[in-house]
Structures are given as structure tokens and as C-alpha cells.
Design a protein around this motif. Structure first.
Motif, PDB file in Angstrom:
ATOM      1  N   ASP A 176       0.883  -1.164   0.000  1.00 34.55           N
ATOM      2  CA  ASP A 176       0.000   0.000   0.000  1.00 34.55           C
ATOM      3  C   ASP A 176       0.920   1.214   0.000  1.00 34.55           C
ATOM      4  O   ASP A 176       1.540   1.528   1.022  1.00 34.55           O
ATOM      5  N   PRO A 177       1.043   1.914  -1.130  1.00 37.51           N
ATOM      6  CA  PRO A 177       2.030   2.984  -1.236  1.00 37.51           C
ATOM      7  C   PRO A 177       1.581   4.333  -0.685  1.00 37.51           C
ATOM      8  O   PRO A 177       2.265   5.336  -0.877  1.00 37.51           O
ATOM      9  N   PHE A 178       0.433   4.346   0.000  1.00 39.36           N
ATOM     10  CA  PHE A 178      -0.120   5.622   0.441  1.00 39.36           C
ATOM     11  C   PHE A 178       0.091   5.882   1.925  1.00 39.36           C
ATOM     12  O   PHE A 178       0.173   4.957   2.739  1.00 39.36           O
ATOM     13  N   VAL A 179       0.156   7.145   2.252  1.00 37.87           N
ATOM     14  CA  VAL A 179       0.145   7.612   3.639  1.00 37.87           C
ATOM     15  C   VAL A 179      -1.142   8.409   3.820  1.00 37.87           C
ATOM     16  O   VAL A 179      -1.408   9.349   3.058  1.00 37.87           O
ATOM     17  N   ASP A 180      -1.964   8.021   4.798  1.00 43.67           N
ATOM     18  CA  ASP A 180      -3.195   8.740   5.113  1.00 43.67           C
ATOM     19  C   ASP A 180      -3.026   9.443   6.451  1.00 43.67           C
ATOM     20  O   ASP A 180      -2.728   8.803   7.459  1.00 43.67           O
ATOM     21  N   LEU A 181      -3.211  10.755   6.431  1.00 39.92           N
ATOM     22  CA  LEU A 181      -3.090  11.558   7.650  1.00 39.92           C
ATOM     23  C   LEU A 181      -4.302  12.464   7.779  1.00 39.92           C
ATOM     24  O   LEU A 181      -4.778  13.020   6.781  1.00 39.92           O
ATOM     25  N   THR A 182      -4.800  12.617   9.002  1.00 38.60           N
ATOM     26  CA  THR A 182      -5.870  13.579   9.255  1.00 38.60           C
ATOM     27  C   THR A 182      -5.384  14.568  10.292  1.00 38.60           C
ATOM     28  O   THR A 182      -4.959  14.184  11.384  1.00 38.60           O
ATOM     29  N   LEU A 183      -5.419  15.832   9.928  1.00 44.83           N
ATOM     30  CA  LEU A 183      -4.950  16.915  10.787  1.00 44.83           C
ATOM     31  C   LEU A 183      -6.132  17.738  11.261  1.00 44.83           C
ATOM     32  O   LEU A 183      -7.173  17.788  10.615  1.00 44.83           O
ATOM     33  N   GLN A 184      -5.953  18.394  12.392  1.00 41.76           N
ATOM     34  CA  GLN A 184      -6.943  19.352  12.889  1.00 41.76           C
ATOM     35  C   GLN A 184      -6.297  20.735  12.798  1.00 41.76           C
ATOM     36  O   GLN A 184      -5.441  21.082  13.607  1.00 41.76           O
ATOM     37  N   LEU A 185      -6.670  21.496  11.792  1.00 39.46           N
ATOM     38  CA  LEU A 185      -6.022  22.773  11.522  1.00 39.46           C
ATOM     39  C   LEU A 185      -6.709  23.915  12.259  1.00 39.46           C
ATOM     40  O   LEU A 185      -7.939  24.026  12.254  1.00 39.46           O
ATOM     41  N   ASP A 186      -5.913  24.775  12.859  1.00 38.58           N
ATOM     42  CA  ASP A 186      -6.432  25.987  13.482  1.00 38.58           C
ATOM     43  C   ASP A 186      -6.611  27.029  12.384  1.00 38.58           C
ATOM     44  O   ASP A 186      -5.637  27.525  11.808  1.00 38.58           O
ATOM     45  N   VAL A 187      -7.864  27.358  12.076  1.00 38.93           N
ATOM     46  CA  VAL A 187      -8.162  28.305  10.997  1.00 38.93           C
ATOM     47  C   VAL A 187      -8.835  29.566  11.547  1.00 38.93           C
ATOM     48  O   VAL A 187      -9.564  30.242  10.821  1.00 38.93           O
ATOM     49  N   THR A 188      -8.547  29.884  12.796  1.00 39.68           N
ATOM     50  CA  THR A 188      -9.163  31.062  13.415  1.00 39.68           C
ATOM     51  C   THR A 188      -8.842  32.324  12.629  1.00 39.68           C
ATOM     52  O   THR A 188      -9.742  33.087  12.238  1.00 39.68           O
ATOM     53  N   GLU A 189      -7.551  32.556  12.389  1.00 39.02           N
ATOM     54  CA  GLU A 189      -7.148  33.750  11.648  1.00 39.02           C
ATOM     55  C   GLU A 189      -7.575  33.656  10.182  1.00 39.02           C
ATOM     56  O   GLU A 189      -7.938  34.655   9.556  1.00 39.02           O
ATOM     57  N   ALA A 190      -7.541  32.443   9.639  1.00 34.44           N
ATOM     58  CA  ALA A 190      -7.937  32.260   8.238  1.00 34.44           C
ATOM     59  C   ALA A 190      -9.395  32.641   8.027  1.00 34.44           C
ATOM     60  O   ALA A 190      -9.738  33.302   7.038  1.00 34.44           O
ATOM     61  N   TYR A 191     -10.257  32.247   8.945  1.00 37.57           N
ATOM     62  CA  TYR A 191     -11.684  32.546   8.788  1.00 37.57           C
ATOM     63  C   TYR A 191     -11.927  34.045   8.921  1.00 37.57           C
ATOM     64  O   TYR A 191     -12.750  34.619   8.200  1.00 37.57           O
ATOM     65  N   ALA A 192     -11.201  34.690   9.824  1.00 37.64           N
ATOM     66  CA  ALA A 192     -11.332  36.137   9.983  1.00 37.64           C
ATOM     67  C   ALA A 192     -10.878  36.855   8.707  1.00 37.64           C
ATOM     68  O   ALA A 192     -11.509  37.822   8.256  1.00 37.64           O
ATOM     69  N   SER A 193      -9.789  36.357   8.108  1.00 40.82           N
ATOM     70  CA  SER A 193      -9.300  36.942   6.862  1.00 40.82           C
ATOM     71  C   SER A 193     -10.300  36.734   5.728  1.00 40.82           C
ATOM     72  O   SER A 193     -10.544  37.645   4.923  1.00 40.82           O
ATOM     73  N   TYR A 194     -10.886  35.562   5.676  1.00 44.23           N
ATOM     74  CA  TYR A 194     -11.903  35.269   4.659  1.00 44.23           C
ATOM     75  C   TYR A 194     -13.086  36.230   4.781  1.00 44.23           C
ATOM     76  O   TYR A 194     -13.574  36.760   3.773  1.00 44.23           O
ATOM     77  N   GLN A 195     -13.528  36.484   5.999  1.00 45.21           N
ATOM     78  CA  GLN A 195     -14.681  37.361   6.205  1.00 45.21           C
ATOM     79  C   GLN A 195     -14.394  38.794   5.775  1.00 45.21           C
ATOM     80  O   GLN A 195     -15.302  39.538   5.427  1.00 45.21           O
ATOM     81  N   ARG A 196     -13.137  39.179   5.753  1.00 47.70           N
ATOM     82  CA  ARG A 196     -12.773  40.539   5.339  1.00 47.70           C
ATOM     83  C   ARG A 196     -12.721  40.686   3.815  1.00 47.70           C
ATOM     84  O   ARG A 196     -12.626  41.803   3.305  1.00 47.70           O
TER      85      ARG A 196
END
Length: 230
Positions: free
Chosen positions: A41-61
Motif C-alpha cells: 500500500d504505497p499511500f500515507v493517510d493523515l488527518t490533521l486538525q487545523l487551526d483556521v481562526t485567523e484564516a476565517y477572519a481573513s476570509y470574512q474581510r
């Protein structure tokens, strides 16, 4: 009538991987993890929990017509992948190619007998955020209206897949793969946003082909991505 495959490859900025680029890790991994004589199985599966607090604020602007938070994340992820060779590599017809302008495919849940349609997003890395927002919204509206056809296998397998599961707050996710149809495309899925300790987080599942990507380069990609979305 022009060959659609040749036309697509030219549009995607397809070029052979150079010997200078095939060095270090790639010098052995490209062949090792695509060896058809070995059961693996040549794949690596990873699940991350990303902090998008600043990203969401930037998106709203942004206040751009048609822009959603998901499309905001797609655009920035596409820009970040431009700086990482591994995410632009595809094995096409047995040879390693670099797609300098790889398309992005987005599955869209439409329900009914179809269940899903796919958006094919072209030139994402070369568009402005405003241009991409309009392009994405137009494609999304067409898919939801039942317009469009299934894309060719070469197109689907060459594209970077970025999906959205806004109702699922998953902590682990392994994406499907089929041994006979591997071109080493990277695949990502965003999940449902949630609050934790006053911060906004979002799950991100990544399926990486070990021939050209790994957790080390994923970390570099995510660091760049999170800087861009702020």
C-alpha cells in the motif's frame, strides 16, 4: 480535431521530471513505491486538525462575490502546492511528469441517483482570488443544476482532488484508491469546522502517495498554507 490528451497536458504545463530534480529522496522513492511486482500500500493517510481562526477572519474581510470559505481554502492550498515539487508530480504513461498548472477536481454532493458530480477547476494557481471565486461559483451552480459530464479518467487522475464534508467532524479518514489507476495525485478532504478552547478548527484528511510525498513535505505544505490564509 486536436488530441484532447495532448491539449490537456499542454494546458496543465506538463513537462518531464529532470534528472536534477530526481535527487535525494525521489531518486529511490519514485521507483520503490511504484514497483508493480511488490504487494504494498504505497499511500500515507493523515488527518490533521487545523487551526483556521485567523484564516476565517481573513476570509470574512474579503467580501468577494461568490467566495465561500471552502473556495478560499482551495485557492490558497493550490498556491501553496506550487512551491512543493512532490505535489506536482504525476506518473503518466509510465514516466514521471511535472504538472506546473495541475487542475483541481472537487466532488459535489447533488443527491439523487447521481449522488455526486465533479467540478473541474482549471488554472487555479494562475487566477486571482476574485477570479477564482467567480469561476468556482459558476461551476458549482452548474453542477447543482445537473449540468456537465463525467470527466475523462486521465483528467480525473491528473487533477489534485480537494473535497469538502461540511457536516462531518472526522478525526480520521482513509480515502479510496485503485491499484490499476494510480498517477500519484494528492487528495485532500476538509471537514466540519468546530470550536475548541476559543479557537476555530477544521479537519483536513490527506492521502499522499509515498513515491513523491510524505509527512515531511506535507508539514512544509501546511505551514505555507496556514501562512497564506491568514
Amino acid at each position: 480535431m486536436p488530441n484532447p490528451i495532448a491539449t490537456d497536458l499542454a494546458e496543465w504545463g506538463c513537462r518531464p521530471l529532470s534528472q536534477a530534480e530526481k535527487a535525494g529522496y525521489l531518486a529511490w522513492s519514485l521507483d520503490f513505491f511504484t514497483d508493480s511486482t511488490v504487494e504494498q500500500d504505497p499511500f500515507v493517510d493523515l488527518t490533521l486538525q487545523l487551526d483556521v481562526t485567523e484564516a476565517y477572519a481573513s476570509y470574512q474581510r474579503q467580501a468577494l462575490p461568490g467566495l465561500s470559505f471552502f473556495s478560499y481554502l482551495i485557492w490558497h492550498l493550490a498556491q501553496a502546492m506550487q512551491g512543493q515539487l512532490g505535489f506536482k508530480l504525476r506518473k503518466i504513461d509510465g514516466t514521471w511528469q511535472v504538472l506546473e498548472n495541475a487542475p483541481i477536481v472537487v466532488p459535489v454532493a447533488v443527491g439523487g441517483e447521481m449522488r455526486f458530480r465533479e467540478l473541474l477547476l482549471r488554472d487555479v494557481s494562475r487566477q486571482s482570488l476574485a477570479g477564482f471565486a467567480a469561476h468556482y461559483r459558476k461551476q458549482l451552480d452548474a453542477a447543482r443544476a445537473g449540468q456537465g459530464e463525467r470527466m475523462a479518467p486521465l483528467t480525473f487522475l491528473s487533477a489534485c482532488l480537494i473535497g469538502n464534508l461540511p457536516n462531518l467532524q472526522f478525526t480520521a479518514m482513509n480515502l479510496h484508491w485503485r491499484k490499476s489507476d494510480i498517477q500519484c495525485q494528492p487528495c485532500f478532504y476538509f471537514g466540519r469546522r468546530y470550536q475548541q478552547d476559543g479557537r476555530l478548527l477544521i479537519p483536513l484528511a490527506a492521502k499522499l502517495h509515498h513515491a513523491c510525498t510524505d509527512p515531511f513535505v506535507l508539514n512544509a505544505l501546511i505551514e505555507d498554507f496556514l501562512q497564506r490564509v491568514k
